[in-house]
Write an enzyme that holds these catalytic residues in place. Sequence first.
Site: not given
Ligand code: NAD
Length: 421
Positions: A111
């Site tokens: 990571k």
């Molecule tokens: P992203 O940047 O696309 O979106 C993050 C979202 O979370 C945004 O809408 C933001 O406004 C919201 N957010 C931030 N703080 C917040 C809060 N306090 N309350 C409510 N909403 C809040 O990110 P993502 O890729 O969707 O990642 C989200 C989660 O999914 C993370 O934990 C990430 O590690 C996990 N994840 C993502 C992937 C991927 O392929 N993108 C894969 C596995 C896990």
Amino acid sequence: MLTTTTTLETNAYQVALENFDLAADALDLDSNLRAMIKYPERVLSVSIPVRMDTGQIVRFEGYRVQHNTARGPAKGGIRYHPNVTVDEVKALATWMTWKCAVVNIPFGGGKGGVTCNPKKMSMGELEHMTRRYASAILPLIGPQKDIPAPDVYTTPQVMAWIMDTYSMHMGYPVHGVVTGKPISLGGSLGRNEATARGCYYTIVSSCSNLGIPVKGARVVVQGFGNAGSIAAQLLHAAGTLVLAASDSTAAVYNKNGLDIPQLVLHKQRTGSLRGFPGADAITPEELLSLECEILVPAALENAITGDNVRAVQARIIAEAANGPVTPEADRVLAEKGVFLIPDILCNAGGVTVSYFEWVQDENHLFWDENDVNAKLEKIMVRSFNDVYKIHQERKVNMRLAANMLGIGRVAEACKMRGLYP
Ligand code: NAD
């Protein structure tokens, strides 16, 4: 509000270590093997000076952690967020190791992260920071060594800059150095939707095992980015009622179900969920306590803690985010009979299609989207069934079952390689 704190309860790395110990005890792993696989193999800390648009130089801190590479090259996203710490990156890298093993793809866990606020940076500043960060972690990354991908607030464009920086250094194009790239640069069809699609398959499997009809099920989604907004769209298309959704600025609710395609357009147009017509504004706490069949935390770590877990009224929690539920909250949810789909299973669709992307890049042969989705579904359903079987046979909760599967596979790989003294 989600905040980074230093208490044992909410330090993500302490949570990762605590969950490792529970699984290692259940597997009866001996202490030598525990010492081999519990801690990160490498932790790189870098300084990233960037000339901002004002002419001033600002120094950012970045990290790349490789947790374990016994089963293959390190694999894991890069996060840009003001709360990034080395402990958070270590936790996320640890979870990647177990996650890749749960879905049985040939990667270890890694990571990366940079402590910054990308919302306050121009595209030019983001590009300069990304290229400087990529140069700083260049000795660690590569298609056979460590392959980054997007995570919170990093995008296909950010991956393209990393791929370009790495390729300039090597002197030829190296598509396989990152995944989650734009399609024009060797990205995979279906990668953008993969995390949410994988989460959706695990929700459907859970509903079928629990006898909950998907059609008409009430859903609540916290976080409306890549994982959350696409999960909401898939669940809406499957006939569920998405009652509420939130992002970092607002939470919106409609008791008859939100019009998700319109909500997505509103977010694209305004950059926020705030002010969406046809919905009421609620607080983030109210959102988590709504009565529903399926709650999808899709934002950051420590969303559901000892402080707010008793208000949760969901029957299923699908952890699209990494680490959204703390160990104390886990214990309360188990007492309440809530069925939890743990992060290392629920959101593993992202890394699974990243693996497909890497395979396509390495072979210079690209698949159509139906192939990608069909292969993803097969892996997600099989992995869900593998975890569910341990949950049933060993009478352990789903998180422990998933950790036992992942950690057991990594331990076995270490033994077979002779990495074990
Ligand atoms: P992203 O940047 O696309 O979106 C993050 C979202 O979370 C945004 O809408 C933001 O406004 C919201 N957010 C931030 N703080 C917040 C809060 N306090 N309350 C409510 N909403 C809040 O990110 P993502 O890729 O969707 O990642 C989200 C989660 O999914 C993370 O934990 C990430 O590690 C996990 N994840 C993502 C992937 C991927 O392929 N993108 C894969 C596995 C896990």
